[in-house]
Enzyme design. Sequence first.
Site, PDB file in Angstrom:
ATOM      1  N   HIS A   1     -11.671  27.913   9.961  1.00 25.58           N
ATOM      2  CA  HIS A   1     -11.174  26.558  10.221  1.00 25.58           C
ATOM      3  C   HIS A   1      -9.758  26.532  10.810  1.00 25.58           C
ATOM      4  CE1 HIS A   1     -10.995  22.208   9.685  1.00 25.58           C
ATOM      5  NE2 HIS A   1      -9.849  22.331   9.046  1.00 25.58           N
TER       6      HIS A   1
ATOM      7  N   SER B   1      -8.438  19.037  12.682  1.00 24.24           N
ATOM      8  CA  SER B   1      -8.952  18.643  11.368  1.00 24.24           C
ATOM      9  C   SER B   1      -8.695  17.153  11.112  1.00 24.24           C
ATOM     10  CB  SER B   1      -8.320  19.548  10.299  1.00 24.24           C
ATOM     11  OG  SER B   1      -8.980  19.464   9.078  1.00 24.24           O
TER      12      SER B   1
ATOM     13  N   ASP C   1     -17.379  27.191  11.160  1.00 25.36           N
ATOM     14  CA  ASP C   1     -16.569  26.157  10.519  1.00 25.36           C
ATOM     15  C   ASP C   1     -17.465  24.977  10.139  1.00 25.36           C
ATOM     16  OD1 ASP C   1     -14.540  24.518   9.617  1.00 25.36           O
ATOM     17  OD2 ASP C   1     -13.651  24.181  11.598  1.00 25.36           O
TER      18      ASP C   1
END
Length: 402
Positions: A325, A222, A288
């Site tokens: 995610h 991320s 995602d």
Amino acid sequence: MRNNIAKRWRILSGQNNWKDLLDPLDVDLRQYIIHYAQMAQATYDAFNREKASKYAGSSRYPKKDLFCKVCLEKGNNFCKYNVTKYFYATSEIQVPDAFILRSLSREAWSKESNWMGYVAVATDEGKAALGRRDIVIVWRGTARALELVDDLEFDLVSPIKIFGDDGRDCKVHQGWYSIYTSSDIKSPFTKISARDQVLEEVKRLVEEFKDEEISITITGHSLGAAVGTLNAVDIVRNGLNHTSDQQTNRYPVTAFFFASPRVGDSNFRRVFSDLDNLKILRVSNASDVVPNYPLVGYSELGEELAIDTGKSKYLKKPGNILSWHCLEAYMHGVAGTQGSKGGFKLEVSLDIALLNKSMDALKDEYLVPVAWWCEKNKGMVQKADGSWILMDHEDDEFTVDV
């Protein structure tokens, strides 16, 4: 498999851009990718996100105990590293708590900085398992992942601090760039930027082990993948993958990124494409949304490994933005993806209980508690007089490490 990885590490690190290894996904490469994902997961498991704590935004655990405390040592042949440095980040521009978490305490350890990751180097045992002396840079991701999407709309800026005047033609995301390059004279932890903290440590380790076979590996999830991308390009563009007396012997640099948002424009991609000895593999999950952001003006780097955790029989359907995610779900997807032939089958050993580590993703029939990874009593400890106090940080050396 241990011997295979030691023998094949150059191929697994992208020497041939992972040709013929991604579909179907090579079994050694599955284990290899998961290994680096676990090292990234360690930053989540150690990160203190309790805003009531004066240590919010720091690591709960000291460097010397990190892998033990996050349970990466038992049954793991590859996580044989010494953590040599913790590094910290701040931001010169206003960023949300999803990027920089701030304590509510008046006695906060730092009001400007967060622990952003660590640098580690393979031990002799790790060198034998991995086939070389691996230097790993691990960037921590966002504490609350899906706030990320709402907070991605920053300006594009020229990365002058990385490329000098040559960087004026390319643009990168202002938020990632600020976290990577900002310093704050008021903070003992970020008197120099996260960038400079990491690069100094890489220089030191490359010099220390220059007579051995070395690799430099960067990983993150991320936000950590986005900032790690800047770091990977920076290392190779500015020649930190060799020593001053070995200009022609450049060590390979590989990045394994998970759920990475986009980082820069097409000119930034061109800079990356011109770099020798840098390979990037991005893992993206079908449901995602983060890898597709920001939507306009950005280009993707490197090779992509596409997974689809929606095909797993172990996960609740249809899932949600968190379970799509989450890094643990990404590892599960890597362990079981069957590529273009479809379906899902776990090909390497990875405990499905980890899917409920921080969320409610695993089907109820597996009888694993929801969000089971937590400090005992959330760090509250009873004193001799019966009262309670929050003690959620192990000091050992909570000193200025920059």
